[in-house]
Scaffold this motif. Structure first.
Motif, PDB file in Angstrom:
ATOM      1  N   ALA A 149       0.925  -1.328  -0.085  1.00  0.00           N
ATOM      2  CA  ALA A 149      -0.036  -0.060   0.018  1.00  0.00           C
ATOM      3  C   ALA A 149       0.740   1.447   0.039  1.00  0.00           C
ATOM      4  O   ALA A 149       0.510   2.171  -0.433  1.00  0.00           O
ATOM      5  N   SER A 150       2.098   1.364   0.474  1.00  0.00           N
ATOM      6  CA  SER A 150       2.701   2.341   0.569  1.00  0.00           C
ATOM      7  C   SER A 150       4.324   1.930   0.207  1.00  0.00           C
ATOM      8  O   SER A 150       4.660   0.996  -0.124  1.00  0.00           O
ATOM      9  N   ALA A 151       5.149   3.223  -0.055  1.00  0.00           N
ATOM     10  CA  ALA A 151       6.373   2.964  -0.978  1.00  0.00           C
ATOM     11  C   ALA A 151       7.382   2.531  -0.047  1.00  0.00           C
ATOM     12  O   ALA A 151       8.196   1.691  -0.328  1.00  0.00           O
ATOM     13  N   SER A 152       7.255   2.723   1.341  1.00  0.00           N
ATOM     14  CA  SER A 152       8.357   2.244   2.305  1.00  0.00           C
ATOM     15  C   SER A 152       7.880   0.707   2.472  1.00  0.00           C
ATOM     16  O   SER A 152       8.919   0.029   2.832  1.00  0.00           O
ATOM     17  N   GLU A 153       6.761   0.537   2.666  1.00  0.00           N
ATOM     18  CA  GLU A 153       6.255  -0.950   2.669  1.00  0.00           C
ATOM     19  C   GLU A 153       6.708  -2.101   1.760  1.00  0.00           C
ATOM     20  O   GLU A 153       7.106  -3.047   1.631  1.00  0.00           O
ATOM     21  N   ALA A 154       6.685  -1.588   0.203  1.00  0.00           N
ATOM     22  CA  ALA A 154       7.137  -2.006  -0.833  1.00  0.00           C
ATOM     23  C   ALA A 154       8.480  -2.495  -0.826  1.00  0.00           C
ATOM     24  O   ALA A 154       9.001  -3.517  -1.491  1.00  0.00           O
ATOM     25  N   ASP A 155       9.276  -1.721  -0.017  1.00  0.00           N
ATOM     26  CA  ASP A 155      10.796  -2.034   0.009  1.00  0.00           C
ATOM     27  C   ASP A 155      10.909  -3.609   0.611  1.00  0.00           C
ATOM     28  O   ASP A 155      11.996  -4.168   0.312  1.00  0.00           O
ATOM     29  N   THR A 156      10.049  -4.022   1.250  1.00  0.00           N
ATOM     30  CA  THR A 156      10.159  -5.243   1.926  1.00  0.00           C
ATOM     31  C   THR A 156      10.080  -6.365   0.891  1.00  0.00           C
ATOM     32  O   THR A 156      10.511  -7.467   0.998  1.00  0.00           O
ATOM     33  N   HIS A 157       9.619  -6.125  -0.329  1.00  0.00           N
ATOM     34  CA  HIS A 157       9.752  -7.146  -1.562  1.00  0.00           C
ATOM     35  C   HIS A 157      10.900  -6.872  -2.360  1.00  0.00           C
ATOM     36  O   HIS A 157      11.006  -7.881  -3.256  1.00  0.00           O
ATOM     37  N   GLY A 158      11.712  -5.850  -2.028  1.00  0.00           N
ATOM     38  CA  GLY A 158      12.767  -5.791  -2.977  1.00  0.00           C
ATOM     39  C   GLY A 158      13.133  -4.234  -3.404  1.00  0.00           C
ATOM     40  O   GLY A 158      11.827  -3.488  -3.278  1.00  0.00           O
ATOM     41  N   LYS A 159      13.974  -3.736  -3.774  1.00  0.00           N
ATOM     42  CA  LYS A 159      14.165  -2.549  -4.313  1.00  0.00           C
ATOM     43  C   LYS A 159      14.049  -2.169  -5.660  1.00  0.00           C
ATOM     44  O   LYS A 159      13.774  -0.771  -5.970  1.00  0.00           O
ATOM     45  N   PHE A 160      13.603  -2.921  -6.293  1.00  0.00           N
ATOM     46  CA  PHE A 160      12.897  -2.814  -7.800  1.00  0.00           C
ATOM     47  C   PHE A 160      11.531  -2.552  -7.849  1.00  0.00           C
ATOM     48  O   PHE A 160      10.707  -3.624  -7.402  1.00  0.00           O
TER      49      PHE A 160
END
Length: 278
Positions: A149-160
């Motif tokens: 849902a958020s850009a910061s949470e997205a980092d948990t799946h990887g940097k790309f």
């Protein structure tokens, strides 16, 4: 040695550089189905898929001919295709995949095997709340990944991260609006969404209670102990029994699960059957 170095370089590049890869249609001769085709993605990080009779027979335990099956997190269609063949052309299999890289291959696979399968590919993530979500991956070629849902949470799946957001829909609402006539035939729901399986299953709670499909889901490698227990309980609370299985193969090892078994393997798949069907 040269071949090994070339393949190693291609894998490193796929991890670091975003690029589109073509697909190649391979044919497999099966004892019961005859010729089955599969579009294999030429991404160097994705091993080629082989369609086997044993895998289709595994899915036939749950997805009966002429029934309705759903693959959430279909990727390129590696489980969608054998599920759909198990259901047959008189049935229907929906494949949900939000990642445009893998969706393109899923769409190609949906166009094959018209005489033995009926697949509808759908480029949506399944989420509790409808909206637009970030999609990220640990690989630049986006062979896997997850929504956030958020850009910061997205980092948990990887940097790309994909440059554009993907659409998330509530599965129960979508099915009632678009496939209501098929719901009484619902036999199987498979979920594999990078650790969000419990969220998807929670969002379709009423659907599970009403139609009692077999459920196949993944216990994600990064899930905490509490998250593993929660996943177990979400399914068991519908009066289901859970079973570990080693592979999508009719001869695979099967172990009935208790809550404490959820931490027995780092990453594994399980299927769950309603106790009324045991």
């Amino acid at each position: 040695m040269f071949k090994y170095l070339k393949e190693s370089f291609a894998r490193k590049k796929a991890r670091r550089v975003t690029a589109k890869y073509p697909y190649e249609v391979n044919s497999f001769q099966l004892a019961k189905e005859g010729t089955v085709e599969f579009a294999n993605w030429k991404n160097p990080l994705i091993p080629p898929k082989t369609i086997t009779q044993a895998e289709i027979n595994f899915f036939r335990r749950f997805a009966t001919p002429g029934s309705f099956s759903i693959d959430v997190g279909a990727n390129i269609g590696d489980t969608t295709v054998p599920m759909a063949i198990a259901v047959g052309k008189e049935g229907l299999t929906l494949g949900f995949e939000p990642n445009p890289m893998t969706y393109e291959i899923l769409e190609a696979n949906a166009g094959l095997n018209k005489g033995t399968a009926h697949i509808v590919p759908l480029r949506y993530a399944i989420t509790e709340e409808e909206g637009e979500f970030f999609y990220s991956s640990s690989e630049a070629s986006f062979g896997n990944g997850g929504v956030s849902a958020s850009a910061s949470e997205a980092d948990t799946h990887g940097k790309f991260k994909l440059p554009e957001k993907v659409k998330g829909i509530n599965l129960s609402k979508y099915l009632h609006e678009n496939y209501k006539d098929y719901l009484p035939k619902l036999s199987l729901i498979k979920v594999d969404v990078e650790g969000h399986d419990k969220d998807v299953l929670r969002s379709i709670s009423a659907l599970i209670d009403q139609y009692k499909p077999t459920i196949i889901a993944e216990c994600f490698s990064e899930a905490t102990l509490d998250e593993r227990f929660e996943l177990y309980q979400i399914v068991a609370d519908h009066d289901y029994t859970l079973y570990y299985f080693g592979d999508f193969d009719e001869n695979t090892e099967i172990i009935q699960l208790s809550p404490h078994d959820m931490n027995r393997w780092k990453n594994f798949n399980f299927y769950a059957i309603p106790n009324t069907k045991k």
